[in-house]
Design a protein around this motif. Structure first.
Motif, PDB file in Angstrom:
ATOM      1  N   TRP A  42       1.074  -1.164   0.096  1.00 24.52           N
ATOM      2  CA  TRP A  42      -0.175  -0.067  -0.154  1.00 24.52           C
ATOM      3  C   TRP A  42       0.851   1.297   0.043  1.00 24.52           C
ATOM      4  CZ3 TRP A  42      -4.992   0.271  -1.070  1.00 24.52           C
ATOM      5  CH2 TRP A  42      -5.830  -0.799  -0.838  1.00 24.52           C
ATOM      6  N   LEU A  43       0.559   2.296  -0.742  1.00 22.17           N
ATOM      7  CA  LEU A  43       1.297   3.463  -1.051  1.00 22.17           C
ATOM      8  C   LEU A  43       0.369   4.696  -0.883  1.00 22.17           C
ATOM      9  CD1 LEU A  43       2.878   2.207  -4.379  1.00 22.17           C
ATOM     10  CD2 LEU A  43       3.984   2.207  -2.010  1.00 22.17           C
ATOM     11  N   MET A  44       0.816   5.638  -0.192  1.00 22.01           N
ATOM     12  CA  MET A  44       0.166   6.803  -0.092  1.00 22.01           C
ATOM     13  C   MET A  44       0.352   7.669  -1.271  1.00 22.01           C
ATOM     14  SD  MET A  44      -0.383   9.514   3.126  1.00 22.01           S
ATOM     15  CE  MET A  44      -0.814  11.155   2.773  1.00 22.01           C
ATOM     16  N   ALA A  45      -0.713   8.063  -1.753  1.00 20.47           N
ATOM     17  CA  ALA A  45      -0.739   8.973  -3.339  1.00 20.47           C
ATOM     18  C   ALA A  45      -0.692  10.228  -2.956  1.00 20.47           C
ATOM     19  CB  ALA A  45      -1.604   8.516  -4.422  1.00 20.47           C
ATOM     20  N   GLY A  46      -1.193  10.633  -2.108  1.00 20.23           N
ATOM     21  CA  GLY A  46      -1.506  11.978  -1.501  1.00 20.23           C
ATOM     22  C   GLY A  46      -2.975  12.267  -0.861  1.00 20.23           C
ATOM     23  N   MET A  47      -3.490  13.407  -0.862  1.00 21.17           N
ATOM     24  CA  MET A  47      -4.517  13.653  -0.039  1.00 21.17           C
ATOM     25  C   MET A  47      -5.847  13.804  -0.936  1.00 21.17           C
ATOM     26  SD  MET A  47      -3.942  13.933   3.436  1.00 21.17           S
ATOM     27  CE  MET A  47      -2.707  14.051   4.441  1.00 21.17           C
ATOM     28  N   GLU A  48      -7.032  13.671  -0.349  1.00 21.46           N
ATOM     29  CA  GLU A  48      -8.358  13.711  -1.243  1.00 21.46           C
ATOM     30  C   GLU A  48      -8.366  15.140  -1.417  1.00 21.46           C
ATOM     31  OE1 GLU A  48     -11.974  11.692   0.215  1.00 21.46           O
ATOM     32  OE2 GLU A  48     -10.677  10.498   1.628  1.00 21.46           O
ATOM     33  N   CYS A  49      -7.812  16.034  -0.809  1.00 20.51           N
ATOM     34  CA  CYS A  49      -8.190  17.475  -1.176  1.00 20.51           C
ATOM     35  C   CYS A  49      -7.652  18.079  -2.651  1.00 20.51           C
ATOM     36  CB  CYS A  49      -7.477  18.314  -0.252  1.00 20.51           C
ATOM     37  SG  CYS A  49      -5.657  18.322   0.148  1.00 20.51           S
ATOM     38  N   GLU A  50      -6.565  17.174  -2.862  1.00 23.99           N
ATOM     39  CA  GLU A  50      -5.843  17.536  -4.105  1.00 23.99           C
ATOM     40  C   GLU A  50      -6.763  17.132  -5.201  1.00 23.99           C
ATOM     41  OE1 GLU A  50      -1.686  15.921  -4.626  1.00 23.99           O
ATOM     42  OE2 GLU A  50      -2.006  15.270  -2.428  1.00 23.99           O
ATOM     43  N   LEU A  51      -7.788  16.383  -5.034  1.00 23.59           N
ATOM     44  CA  LEU A  51      -9.115  15.938  -6.196  1.00 23.59           C
ATOM     45  C   LEU A  51     -10.301  17.007  -5.733  1.00 23.59           C
ATOM     46  CD1 LEU A  51      -8.305  12.620  -6.277  1.00 23.59           C
ATOM     47  CD2 LEU A  51      -7.665  14.092  -8.119  1.00 23.59           C
ATOM     48  N   PRO A  52     -10.278  18.166  -5.881  1.00 25.56           N
ATOM     49  CA  PRO A  52     -11.573  18.888  -5.107  1.00 25.56           C
ATOM     50  C   PRO A  52     -12.482  18.885  -5.927  1.00 25.56           C
ATOM     51  CG  PRO A  52      -9.897  20.476  -6.390  1.00 25.56           C
ATOM     52  CD  PRO A  52      -9.124  19.147  -6.380  1.00 25.56           C
TER      53      PRO A  52
END
Length: 402
Positions: A42-52
């Motif tokens: 499992w890899l962290m791609a970023g935060m949901e806020c980057e897809l507003p």
């Protein structure tokens, strides 16, 4: 790939010591790492806020593999291999973007945000569009963060989900925005980059700026020992409903710990870098919430910003360090924060770590290199990372070495 030879290298590793030279330096070992580690974890791609909003996407590389993450019209976040089902071209250029549909730049095959093929010009009448959608990647979104796994059968993630959700809840990560991101090219093996990132044995002398606010003398799993200040911090966190006790699974850790005395943020002077905080509990003095996942990431969340460090291998001798800074979504650049000030400390720290990792890699290439012992006190997390890497690798060899 000669799994029998790779297996023999792991058998050479002494308990509590660094790895045999070939596992750091050889191209075959890198290919193994991509298949056994980055291809299964499992890899962290970023935060949901980057897809507003609907149509937002993130296009990124996982090692040598292109991935695209979208938010579809219903608001669902999805992940796909960024490879056109026609002739394999990357559909989305690297970076962030917004589009009503994903259009391959080569022959204009067009995909909906849910990955289904919408249009493919000049194909035969019996061409089945439903059989040619983008290939999906496993994805989990929780605590405002995005996690992906390229394996056909991803490992369970429930325990990490529950812990991170509990620790992150007061910070409301969904209410953030991406303030800045950077990429640093390091000419060192990714495991050396991560071993360096998992210990602070070197921090007092290697990171004098960070040491002003970050408790570089902590041992083991961010253990500040039992003293009056640590006890006062724990009591304050309990009073404000902020979980803080270190928790860990096989491939992850989460903890909240106090910063140096008088410091409320990880900054050059210990003071907030963002005037619009994410949380005001305890006057903003909530230490740092750190989470880390193997093989590639650590992150710190103070009351005013979140910093994310992600290690992506490119070859046996090159690694890209991707950094992201997040702030409250209503924070105004130039009013509530300054990007240069926000990013300065971690940028300096990353540059120092780049020099250390590259120097480490040069030394590991020496014919005089012999795997050395980790400090049980100062390098417990570095050893834990290497132990995890060996455990996961052996399991892969057993299941794929038939």
């Amino acid at each position: 790939m000669d799994l029998q030879r790779i297996s023999a290298l792991f058998e050479q590793r002494r308990e509590g010591h660094t790895l045999p030279q070939a596992l750091y330096t050889e191209a075959e070992s890198f290919d193994f790492d991509m298949a056994a580690i980055y291809g299964q974890s499992w890899l962290m791609a970023g935060m949901e806020c980057e897809l507003p909003k609907a149509g937002s996407y993130i296009s990124m590389m996982v090692g040598k593999w292109p991935v695209v993450i979208t938010r579809d019209k219903e608001g669902t976040i999805r992940a796909f291999h960024n490879s056109c089902r026609h002739r394999g071209s990357m559909v989305c250029a690297l970076g962030h973007g917004t589009a009503p549909k994903l259009v391959c730049p080569y022959h204009r095959w067009t995909y909906d945000l849910d990955g289904s093929l919408f249009a493919a010009g000049r194909m035969e009448d019996d061409f089945d569009k439903s059989a040619h959608g983008l290939k999906p990647i496993a994805i989990e979104c929780f605590a405002g963060a995005i996690f992906i796994c390229l394996a056909d059968k991803p490992l369970p993630i429930d325990d990490f989900r529950d812990t991170l959700t509990s620790y992150a809840a007061p910070l409301n990560f969904k209410g953030m925005k991406l303030a800045h991101e950077s990429k640093l090219v390091e000419h060192a093996n990714w495991k050396l980059v991560m071993e360096n990132a998992r210990e602070c044995y070197h921090c007092a002398t290697g990171h004098p700026e960070l040491a002003k606010t970050f408790p570089v003398g902590m041992s083991k799993h961010f253990d500040a020992h039992e003293d009056a200040r640590a006890e006062a911090f724990a009591a304050a966190m309990d009073k404000n409903g902020l979980p803080h006790t270190p928790v860990e699974g096989h491939w992850w850790q989460v903890a909240r710990f106090a910063l140096n005395e008088g410091c409320v943020s990880i900054s050059e002077n210990g003071q907030p870098l963002v005037k619009k905080p994410m949380v005001t509990a305890n006057g903003g003095d909530i230490g740092s919430m750190r989470w880390a996942i193997d093989p590639h990431l650590f992150a710190h969340a103070t009351s005013d910003y979140v910093f994310m460090f992600s290690c992506m291998p490119v070859s046996a001798t090159e690694t890209h360090v991707l950094s992201k800074w997040y702030v409250h979504k209503d924070a105004v650049e130039g009013v509530d924060y300054d990007v240069d000030s926000l990013t300065s400390l971690w940028t300096v720290t990353n540059a120092q770590d780049k020099q250390l990792a590259e120097n480490n890699h040069k030394g590991v290439n020496s014919p005089g290199y012999t795997p050395g012992p980790y400090s049980a006190d100062a390098e417990m997390l570095a050893r834990r990372f290497t132990d995890w890497y060996c455990d996961v690798s052996r399991v892969y060899i057993v299941t794929h070495g038939k």
